[in-house]
Scaffold this active site. Structure first.
Site, PDB file in Angstrom:
ATOM      1  N   GLU A 293       0.816  -1.220   0.000  1.00 31.15           N
ATOM      2  CA  GLU A 293       0.000   0.000   0.000  1.00 31.15           C
ATOM      3  C   GLU A 293       0.849   1.270   0.000  1.00 31.15           C
ATOM      4  O   GLU A 293       0.618   2.202   0.774  1.00 31.15           O
ATOM      5  CB  GLU A 293      -0.957  -0.009   1.202  1.00 31.15           C
ATOM      6  CG  GLU A 293      -1.939  -1.172   1.172  1.00 31.15           C
ATOM      7  CD  GLU A 293      -2.852  -1.223   2.380  1.00 31.15           C
ATOM      8  OE1 GLU A 293      -3.963  -1.778   2.263  1.00 31.15           O
ATOM      9  OE2 GLU A 293      -2.449  -0.723   3.458  1.00 31.15           O
ATOM     10  N   TRP A 360      -1.444 -11.500   0.348  1.00 35.02           N
ATOM     11  CA  TRP A 360      -2.663 -11.181   1.094  1.00 35.02           C
ATOM     12  C   TRP A 360      -3.847 -10.949   0.163  1.00 35.02           C
ATOM     13  O   TRP A 360      -4.999 -11.148   0.558  1.00 35.02           O
ATOM     14  CB  TRP A 360      -2.430  -9.968   1.992  1.00 35.02           C
ATOM     15  CG  TRP A 360      -2.309  -8.646   1.290  1.00 35.02           C
ATOM     16  CD1 TRP A 360      -1.184  -8.100   0.778  1.00 35.02           C
ATOM     17  CD2 TRP A 360      -3.351  -7.693   1.066  1.00 35.02           C
ATOM     18  NE1 TRP A 360      -1.438  -6.873   0.221  1.00 35.02           N
ATOM     19  CE2 TRP A 360      -2.769  -6.592   0.395  1.00 35.02           C
ATOM     20  CE3 TRP A 360      -4.716  -7.654   1.360  1.00 35.02           C
ATOM     21  CZ2 TRP A 360      -3.503  -5.469   0.008  1.00 35.02           C
ATOM     22  CZ3 TRP A 360      -5.452  -6.534   0.978  1.00 35.02           C
ATOM     23  CH2 TRP A 360      -4.841  -5.463   0.319  1.00 35.02           C
ATOM     24  N   TRP A 435      -5.483  -7.708  12.099  1.00 29.21           N
ATOM     25  CA  TRP A 435      -5.262  -6.262  12.096  1.00 29.21           C
ATOM     26  C   TRP A 435      -6.162  -5.648  13.167  1.00 29.21           C
ATOM     27  O   TRP A 435      -7.283  -6.111  13.386  1.00 29.21           O
ATOM     28  CB  TRP A 435      -5.566  -5.687  10.714  1.00 29.21           C
ATOM     29  CG  TRP A 435      -4.712  -6.296   9.652  1.00 29.21           C
ATOM     30  CD1 TRP A 435      -5.067  -7.282   8.778  1.00 29.21           C
ATOM     31  CD2 TRP A 435      -3.347  -5.985   9.369  1.00 29.21           C
ATOM     32  NE1 TRP A 435      -4.011  -7.600   7.966  1.00 29.21           N
ATOM     33  CE2 TRP A 435      -2.942  -6.818   8.304  1.00 29.21           C
ATOM     34  CE3 TRP A 435      -2.427  -5.079   9.910  1.00 29.21           C
ATOM     35  CZ2 TRP A 435      -1.652  -6.774   7.767  1.00 29.21           C
ATOM     36  CZ3 TRP A 435      -1.146  -5.032   9.375  1.00 29.21           C
ATOM     37  CH2 TRP A 435      -0.772  -5.871   8.320  1.00 29.21           C
TER      38      TRP A 435
END
EC number: 3.2.1.52
Length: 530
Positions: A293, A360, A435
């Site tokens: 990201e 992921w 997370w």
């Protein structure tokens, strides 16, 4: 028994195990560690006899119980430890409670066992919400019970830095806390709790955690996520950014444009951090460097970085990101550690061949990484992101999406049957991620992890959930009760587990997966897009 052994057969004879049982043989210490709650004692001859067999794999073992007591044959300390964990699960659930002078019946059995995968992991994000050392040690114990052996600690993100740094003390003095935290999760208007949040591990804490984990055959994998997710780092040391502008530790969620500079001083800074963390943890075979990201706009706009990129003979900022991560991987290799990255870093290319990739965004990109010769740890959002709710019921506590169930986890294939034999051989194992944007405390960690992590343990050890898993899980929950684990009940949350303040609404998992499938990190783009 969870995870179920490869071979399990009943024998006619049985015996009794008492508190203070003696352990003798070649591999006494790992057995005593695994049976710590039963207060085992060393002895020249005893009720538990442990022998090493070099013909077995390091994690393999044979366990026989009967009228002659307990016999363990193991390939190494890890195998002896896992044999003792299996022995514990042969005892009644009450044996997982502390008691003095107790005795427990042991059925006669023969077990032959070894794991399918070497990497059997859990990830915990301690950057978004911090969890003190005691919770990490407790989690290691629970992992060991389930024969899980990799604890991936996400130590830094935009919302916090979580480890002491003598060389760069502002990291733990400034970047380890934020004045408030967003409570509405991407909804307008923004709202905050106005409560300071923070914490960090000292290097002594890290050393203790590393030693404690090794004694239970768990490897801690530290993650320093770069070059993006950098708000907290730049709040302390803005000079390592591109523009020099001041930053704050982020108090909201989502992708940030904050990015570290790729210039040599940043590499030197991160190399120093690696030295501190590796030095504290001790044996550190893997270090995760993130690479996910990343918004590359600041790099693209910088004349200095553009000139540096040209001097390296690189064509784009994506190439520069790949070069930057490879330079860090080279530094780790010099220190005896392999780099681990999220799958965006693989898409950027130019990785060291020994870099481990965590796909992921799905097993499709994982297959591409395996075909390219990279080892892979299966980490797909569905079904291995445990911050997703376990049902779409409005009684569930806040979560990013729904629903990922125990059954979904149990059905997962880390090395899919339609991959080639060479591609399947590249799968080191499997790991679930937690997370913590929506996980504010340790009780919620319990709720999110268990019993889905029981299904993960079964898949990681056996390669697939064995027949009868549901029934064995029902029995296993009595052990978690005895250990005080506040897992999610099969019928849904207890009233006190619902906790629905600032309820944000959730996105169905099908919609989330569609967004992930549409995510692009191509050579022409400088920012991740949904």
């Amino acid at each position: 028994m969870i995870p179920r052994p490869q071979l399990f057969s009943d024998l006619s004879a049985s015996s009794v195990l008492t508190s203070g049982v003696t352990v003798s043989g070649d591999l006494v210490d790992p057995v005593r560690t695994a049976l710590a709650g039963l207060d085992p004692l060393p002895g020249d001859s005893g009720e538990i006899d442990v022998r090493r067999d070099p013909a077995l794999g390091e994690e393999a073992y044979r366990l026989t119980t009967g009228s002659r007591g307990v016999e363990i044959v193991a390939g190494g300390p890890a195998g002896a430890f896992y044999a003792a964990q299996s022995l514990r699960q042969l005892l009644p659930p009450a044996s997982f409670r502390f008691s003095a002078g107790a005795s427990w019946p042991i059925p006669g059995v023969r077990i032959e066992d070894a794991p399918r995968f070497a990497w059997r992991g859990l990830h915990l994000d301690v950057a978004r919400h911090f969890f003190p050392k005691r919770e990490i040690l407790r989690l290691i114990d629970l992992m060991a019970l389930h024969k899980l052996n990799r604890l991936h600690l996400h130590l830094v993100d935009d919302q916090g830095w979580r480890v002491e740094s003598p060389a760069y003390p502002l990291l733990h003095e400034v970047s380890s806390h934020r004045p408030r935290t967003a409570t509405n999760f991407h909804r307008e208007p923004e709202s905050y709790d106005d409560l300071p949040h923070g914490g960090y591990y000292t290097l002594d804490d890290l050393a203790e955690m590393g030693a404690y984990a090794r004694s239970r055959h768990v490897t801690i994998v530290p993650e320093i996520d770069v070059p993006g997710h950098a708000s907290a780092i730049l709040a302390a040391y803005p000079a390592f950014g591109v523009t020099g502008e001041p930053y704050d530790v982020l108090d909201r969620w989502g992708i940030s444009p904050a990015i570290l500079s790729p210039l040599p001083p940043t590499v030197e800074f991160l190399t120093t951090i690696f030295d501190e963390i590796i030095g504290a943890l001790g044996e550190t075979p893997f270090v995760h460097i993130g690479g996910d990201e990343v918004v590359l706009d600041h790099w693209a706009e910088s004349a200095e970085i553009g000139a540096y990129r040209d001097s390296l003979g690189l064509e784009s900022v994506n190439d520069l990101q790949a070069w930057f991560l490879r330079r860090l991987a080279d530094a780790l290799a010099e220190r005896g550690a392999r780099a681990v990255v999220w799958d965006e870093a693989f898409v950027s290319g130019r990785l060291r061949q020994d870099t481990v990739v965590m796909p992921w965004r799905g097993m499709g990109v994982g297959r591409r990484a395996a075909a390219a010769g990279h080892d892979v740890v299966a980490t797909p959002v569905f079904p291995l992101y445990f911050d997703y709710a376990e049902s779409s019921s409005p009684d569930e506590p806040m979560a990013i999406g729904d629903a990922t169930t125990v059954e979904d986890v149990a059905a997962f294939e880390p090395a899919p049957a339609d991959w080639t034999e060479e591609e399947r051989a590249r799968v080191l194992g499997v790991q679930a991620q937690l997370w913590t944007e929506r996980v504010p405390d340790a009780r919620t960690v319990d709720y999110r992890l268990w019993p889905r992590a029981c299904a993960l343990a079964e898949v990681a050890w056996s390669g697939t959930a064995s027949p009868g898993f549901d029934g064995r899980l029902t029995e296993h929950l009595a052990r978690l009760d005895a250990l005080g684990v506040e897992y999610r009940p099969a019928a849904g949350p207890h009233p006190w587990q619902r906790r629905r303040p600032h309820r944000p609404g959730r996105v169905p998992v099908t919609e989330v997966m569609a967004r992930i499938d549409a995510m692009t990190y191509d050579a022409e783009s400088t920012r991740p897009s949904l």
